[in-house]
Design a protein around this motif. Sequence first.
Motif, PDB file in Angstrom:
ATOM      1  N   GLU A  37      -7.838   3.373 -60.857  1.00  0.00           N
ATOM      2  CA  GLU A  37      -7.920   4.469 -59.880  1.00  0.00           C
ATOM      3  C   GLU A  37      -7.702   5.815 -60.567  1.00  0.00           C
ATOM      4  O   GLU A  37      -8.422   6.782 -60.308  1.00  0.00           O
ATOM      5  CB  GLU A  37      -6.888   4.270 -58.775  1.00  0.00           C
ATOM      6  N   ALA A  38      -6.728   5.877 -61.476  1.00  0.00           N
ATOM      7  CA  ALA A  38      -6.460   7.126 -62.194  1.00  0.00           C
ATOM      8  C   ALA A  38      -7.655   7.534 -63.063  1.00  0.00           C
ATOM      9  O   ALA A  38      -7.870   8.715 -63.301  1.00  0.00           O
ATOM     10  CB  ALA A  38      -5.208   6.979 -63.061  1.00  0.00           C
ATOM     11  N   LEU A  39      -8.422   6.557 -63.496  1.00  0.00           N
ATOM     12  CA  LEU A  39      -9.605   6.817 -64.318  1.00  0.00           C
ATOM     13  C   LEU A  39     -10.860   7.029 -63.464  1.00  0.00           C
ATOM     14  O   LEU A  39     -11.965   7.110 -63.993  1.00  0.00           O
ATOM     15  CB  LEU A  39      -9.829   5.652 -65.287  1.00  0.00           C
ATOM     16  N   ASP A  40     -10.682   7.097 -62.135  1.00  0.00           N
ATOM     17  CA  ASP A  40     -11.785   7.263 -61.192  1.00  0.00           C
ATOM     18  C   ASP A  40     -12.819   6.158 -61.359  1.00  0.00           C
ATOM     19  O   ASP A  40     -14.025   6.387 -61.260  1.00  0.00           O
ATOM     20  CB  ASP A  40     -12.424   8.644 -61.358  1.00  0.00           C
ATOM     21  N   ASP A  41     -12.333   4.930 -61.639  1.00  0.00           N
ATOM     22  CA  ASP A  41     -13.169   3.731 -61.793  1.00  0.00           C
ATOM     23  C   ASP A  41     -14.252   3.900 -62.861  1.00  0.00           C
ATOM     24  O   ASP A  41     -15.345   3.344 -62.755  1.00  0.00           O
ATOM     25  CB  ASP A  41     -13.784   3.301 -60.457  1.00  0.00           C
ATOM     26  N   ARG A  42     -13.936   4.666 -63.919  1.00  0.00           N
ATOM     27  CA  ARG A  42     -14.842   4.841 -65.064  1.00  0.00           C
ATOM     28  C   ARG A  42     -14.109   4.425 -66.329  1.00  0.00           C
ATOM     29  O   ARG A  42     -12.983   4.856 -66.579  1.00  0.00           O
ATOM     30  CB  ARG A  42     -15.286   6.300 -65.235  1.00  0.00           C
ATOM     31  N   CYS A  43     -14.738   3.604 -67.141  1.00  0.00           N
ATOM     32  CA  CYS A  43     -14.146   3.158 -68.392  1.00  0.00           C
ATOM     33  C   CYS A  43     -14.096   4.323 -69.373  1.00  0.00           C
ATOM     34  O   CYS A  43     -15.121   4.943 -69.647  1.00  0.00           O
ATOM     35  CB  CYS A  43     -14.957   2.007 -68.982  1.00  0.00           C
ATOM     36  N   PRO A  44     -12.923   4.627 -69.923  1.00  0.00           N
ATOM     37  CA  PRO A  44     -12.836   5.733 -70.874  1.00  0.00           C
ATOM     38  C   PRO A  44     -13.458   5.394 -72.232  1.00  0.00           C
ATOM     39  O   PRO A  44     -13.721   6.288 -73.027  1.00  0.00           O
ATOM     40  CB  PRO A  44     -11.327   5.969 -71.012  1.00  0.00           C
ATOM     41  N   ASN A  45     -13.708   4.126 -72.479  1.00  0.00           N
ATOM     42  CA  ASN A  45     -14.307   3.712 -73.751  1.00  0.00           C
ATOM     43  C   ASN A  45     -15.822   3.855 -73.755  1.00  0.00           C
ATOM     44  O   ASN A  45     -16.397   4.352 -74.714  1.00  0.00           O
ATOM     45  CB  ASN A  45     -13.933   2.261 -74.075  1.00  0.00           C
ATOM     46  N   CYS A  46     -16.469   3.397 -72.684  1.00  0.00           N
ATOM     47  CA  CYS A  46     -17.936   3.385 -72.666  1.00  0.00           C
ATOM     48  C   CYS A  46     -18.541   4.205 -71.537  1.00  0.00           C
ATOM     49  O   CYS A  46     -19.749   4.402 -71.489  1.00  0.00           O
ATOM     50  CB  CYS A  46     -18.449   1.945 -72.581  1.00  0.00           C
ATOM     51  N   GLY A  47     -17.716   4.660 -70.585  1.00  0.00           N
ATOM     52  CA  GLY A  47     -18.212   5.428 -69.453  1.00  0.00           C
ATOM     53  C   GLY A  47     -18.757   4.571 -68.328  1.00  0.00           C
ATOM     54  O   GLY A  47     -19.213   5.089 -67.319  1.00  0.00           O
ATOM     55  N   GLY A  48     -18.689   3.253 -68.505  1.00  0.00           N
ATOM     56  CA  GLY A  48     -19.209   2.341 -67.490  1.00  0.00           C
ATOM     57  C   GLY A  48     -18.311   2.247 -66.276  1.00  0.00           C
ATOM     58  O   GLY A  48     -17.150   2.666 -66.291  1.00  0.00           O
ATOM     59  N   GLU A  49     -18.837   1.695 -65.215  1.00  0.00           N
ATOM     60  CA  GLU A  49     -18.106   1.527 -63.962  1.00  0.00           C
ATOM     61  C   GLU A  49     -17.101   0.400 -64.084  1.00  0.00           C
ATOM     62  O   GLU A  49     -17.404  -0.669 -64.622  1.00  0.00           O
ATOM     63  CB  GLU A  49     -19.106   1.217 -62.839  1.00  0.00           C
ATOM     64  N   LEU A  50     -15.896   0.616 -63.595  1.00  0.00           N
ATOM     65  CA  LEU A  50     -14.880  -0.431 -63.549  1.00  0.00           C
ATOM     66  C   LEU A  50     -14.995  -1.157 -62.219  1.00  0.00           C
ATOM     67  O   LEU A  50     -15.001  -0.531 -61.162  1.00  0.00           O
ATOM     68  CB  LEU A  50     -13.481   0.170 -63.719  1.00  0.00           C
ATOM     69  N   MET A  51     -15.096  -2.472 -62.298  1.00  0.00           N
ATOM     70  CA  MET A  51     -15.279  -3.327 -61.121  1.00  0.00           C
ATOM     71  C   MET A  51     -14.166  -4.360 -61.064  1.00  0.00           C
ATOM     72  O   MET A  51     -13.573  -4.704 -62.086  1.00  0.00           O
ATOM     73  CB  MET A  51     -16.621  -4.062 -61.211  1.00  0.00           C
ATOM     74  N   ASP A  52     -13.919  -4.916 -59.877  1.00  0.00           N
ATOM     75  CA  ASP A  52     -12.948  -5.996 -59.729  1.00  0.00           C
ATOM     76  C   ASP A  52     -13.307  -7.157 -60.644  1.00  0.00           C
ATOM     77  O   ASP A  52     -14.463  -7.593 -60.662  1.00  0.00           O
ATOM     78  CB  ASP A  52     -12.938  -6.532 -58.289  1.00  0.00           C
ATOM     79  N   ARG A  53     -12.320  -7.643 -61.398  1.00  0.00           N
ATOM     80  CA  ARG A  53     -12.531  -8.833 -62.219  1.00  0.00           C
ATOM     81  C   ARG A  53     -12.255 -10.049 -61.339  1.00  0.00           C
ATOM     82  O   ARG A  53     -11.234 -10.113 -60.665  1.00  0.00           O
ATOM     83  CB  ARG A  53     -11.561  -8.837 -63.407  1.00  0.00           C
TER      84      ARG A  53
END
Length: 81
Positions: A37-53
């Motif tokens: 949430e703090a990263l606004d659902d964006r991966c700081p490594n690749c810029g991809g969308e973070l999704m529920d695992r």
Amino acid sequence: MLEMRPDCERCGTDLPADEAGAFICSFECTYCAPCAEALDDRCPNCGGELMDRPARVDEALARHPAGTVRYHRPAAARGQG
């Protein structure tokens, strides 16, 4: 098959494979819900969308255990502290 990393890369929180609350990008960078949430659902490594695992439970977890390599890197090690 997902690696099921055991911890949040940002804060180090444990993320058991058989529980909800982990978020991943397409490269399996893994974060806890508060960090995602703090990263606004964006991966700081690749810029991809973070999704529920998805969780891995019961027989599937017994046959295919979660990863054990921890990926948390303190901010100083990343040049951010």
